[in-house]
Write a protein that holds these residues in place. Structure first.
Motif, short mmCIF file in Angstrom:
data_model
loop_
_atom_site.label_atom_id
_atom_site.label_comp_id
_atom_site.label_asym_id
_atom_site.label_seq_id
_atom_site.Cartn_x
_atom_site.Cartn_y
_atom_site.Cartn_z
N ASN A 28 -40.87 22.24 -33.01
CA ASN A 28 -39.53 22.82 -32.92
C ASN A 28 -39.08 23.05 -31.48
O ASN A 28 -38.05 23.68 -31.24
CB ASN A 28 -39.49 24.15 -33.69
N SER A 29 -39.84 22.54 -30.50
CA SER A 29 -39.49 22.80 -29.11
C SER A 29 -38.22 22.06 -28.68
O SER A 29 -37.50 22.51 -27.81
CB SER A 29 -40.66 22.42 -28.20
N GLN A 30 -37.97 20.90 -29.27
CA GLN A 30 -36.73 20.19 -28.98
C GLN A 30 -35.54 20.89 -29.64
O GLN A 30 -35.68 21.49 -30.70
CB GLN A 30 -36.79 18.75 -29.51
N GLN A 31 -34.37 20.79 -29.02
CA GLN A 31 -33.17 21.33 -29.65
C GLN A 31 -32.45 20.18 -30.35
O GLN A 31 -31.50 19.59 -29.83
CB GLN A 31 -32.24 22.02 -28.65
N LEU A 32 -32.94 19.85 -31.54
CA LEU A 32 -32.32 18.80 -32.33
C LEU A 32 -31.12 19.37 -33.08
O LEU A 32 -31.15 20.51 -33.55
CB LEU A 32 -33.32 18.22 -33.33
#
Length: 414
Positions: A28-32
């Motif tokens: 979840n580290s990416q801001q998708l």
């Protein structure tokens, strides 16, 4: 097949433990981010709804980017998850435009097109609405129609009221929904509460659902109000005590992910599918903001906005929501819930002409809606700049700023 709600509730809670645990990793580290945009598919010559076979053929061409909705003529367009830090709002807009072009090309083969309206203009006879032929789309509306009490006023509108006492009427309603991946449960609750708090502001500037079944409802945006009224199954005691429903606002801001899941599980599951109890519960929780768990990701979904006339305007609203979602609470506190309830209703009823509560740096005070929106767009711009999306702030927020003088889509149609 329906089964006891207790059995579904137990299955929901057992699955929740597994699903939540699966969302706690580094993935979840990416801001998708992603979009779910609902449109109506109509015949090009008379704008009447197409048959379900045509809609389904379009979905077959779109693959995973298309899906069904309640209306047999309704189409959901879904972008893939995109890293906003890499593509920016402009890249997101291009993805949505490309998807829409594909849908239009597919529809053209059947002498059809797609309409971006908060309410589809047809059919004008509410009784002539055709639903998608699938168990869920038969059972869920019937459940609400069977349990709506006589104390529910199903006439809605200020100019030319309409009886909307059929849950199927939501087949005429089209929304744009934003999905934002978040890092952890704490962040999910913070973003969900922030988006709830700014719902009136974004809904006021997004108004695009004034006309329904050939009637001028006299409402800036009646989509959510129609959904709430047509799906109100509260008994008379819950109705008189103004208990919250599965549609709209919660009765208080969320405290934790556990609190959120408890509220989801507090409503009947309607469908009997123990193996899918978790997805059924989340899927039937039609709150203005919903927390979802696709795969091993944690996603906050913003739901109350009607689809806009263009993809660019959809993304302009997303840009404002994204910018506001990262503003710290000590800079912009959450609206008190009583003010939020009042402002949301005012925004849907009067749009930019509503008086809304404005944060002046020391307290919430009533002010003209356009003044409040100008202030909120300033906060949104600050948030986007903090994310390194300076050019998106200039490009997209200016679209909404122009509406403060030129009016919303509903204003331009009135």
């Amino acid at each position: 097949m329906a089964i006891g709600n207790d059995s579904m509730n137990q299955a929901f809670r057992q699955a929740a433990v597994v699903r939540v645990a699966g969302c706690l990793g580094d993935q979840n580290s990416q801001q998708l981010v992603g979009f779910e945009t609902e449109v109506s598919v109509v015949r090009r010559d008379d704008l009447e709804p197409v048959a379900q076979e045509v809609r389904d053929a379009i979905i077959a061409e779109l693959g995973e980017a298309g899906d069904v909705e309640l209306g047999a003529f309704q189409l959901e367009l879904r972008t893939p998850p995109l890293d906003i830090a890499e593509v920016g709002c402009l890249g997101l807009c291009e993805a949505l435009r490309d998807l829409e072009r594909r849908a239009r090309r597919a529809a053209n083969k059947y002498d059809a097109t797609i309409l971006r309206c908060g309410f589809s203009p047809s059919p004008r006879d509410v009784g002539a609405i055709t639903r998608t032929d699938a168990p869920r789309h038969r059972a869920v509306p019937d459940y609400h129609d069977d349990r709506r009490g006589g104390w529910i006023n199903t006439r809605i509108g200020r100019v030319d009221p309409l009886d909307i006492g059929h849950a199927s009427i939501i087949a005429l309603a089209n929304s744009v929904q934003f999905n934002m991946q978040v890092a952890d449960p704490r962040r999910a609750i913070a973003v969900a509460n922030r988006l709830l708090s700014v719902t009136p502001d974004l809904c006021a500037v997004a108004a695009n659902a004034r006309f329904l079944a050939g009637r001028d409802l006299g409402l800036a945006d009646g989509r959510m109000l129609v959904w709430e009224r047509s799906h109100d199954t509260r008994d008379v005691i819950a109705f008189l005590s103004d208990a919250c429903m599965r549609v709209g606002l919660p009765d208080a801001y969320y405290i934790s992910l556990e609190d959120y899941l408890d509220r989801v599980a507090s409503f009947p599951f309607i469908l009997g599918a123990p193996d899918a109890a978790f997805d059924v519960g989340i899927g039937l929780y039609w709150n203005d903001v919903r927390i979802k768990f696709p795969g091993d990701r944690l996603v906050v979904e913003f739901r109350p906005l009607s689809v806009q006339p263009t993809a660019f305007e959809d993304v302009a609203l997303f840009a404002a929501a994204l910018g506001l979602s990262v503003v710290e609470e000590h800079v912009l506190p959450l609206r008190p819930m009583d003010m939020l309830i009042r402002d949301r209703d005012a925004a849907f009823t009067h749009g930019l002409d509503a008086d809304l509560h404005n944060w002046n740096g020391s307290g919430w005070v009533l002010a003209p809606g356009r003044e409040v929106l100008a202030n909120m767009l300033g906060f949104a711009r600050t948030g986007l700049v903090s994310l390194g999306l300076d050019s998106d702030a200039d490009r997209f927020l200016n679209v909404l700023a122009r509406r403060l003088t030129q009016g919303t889509p509903s204003d331009r149609l009135a």
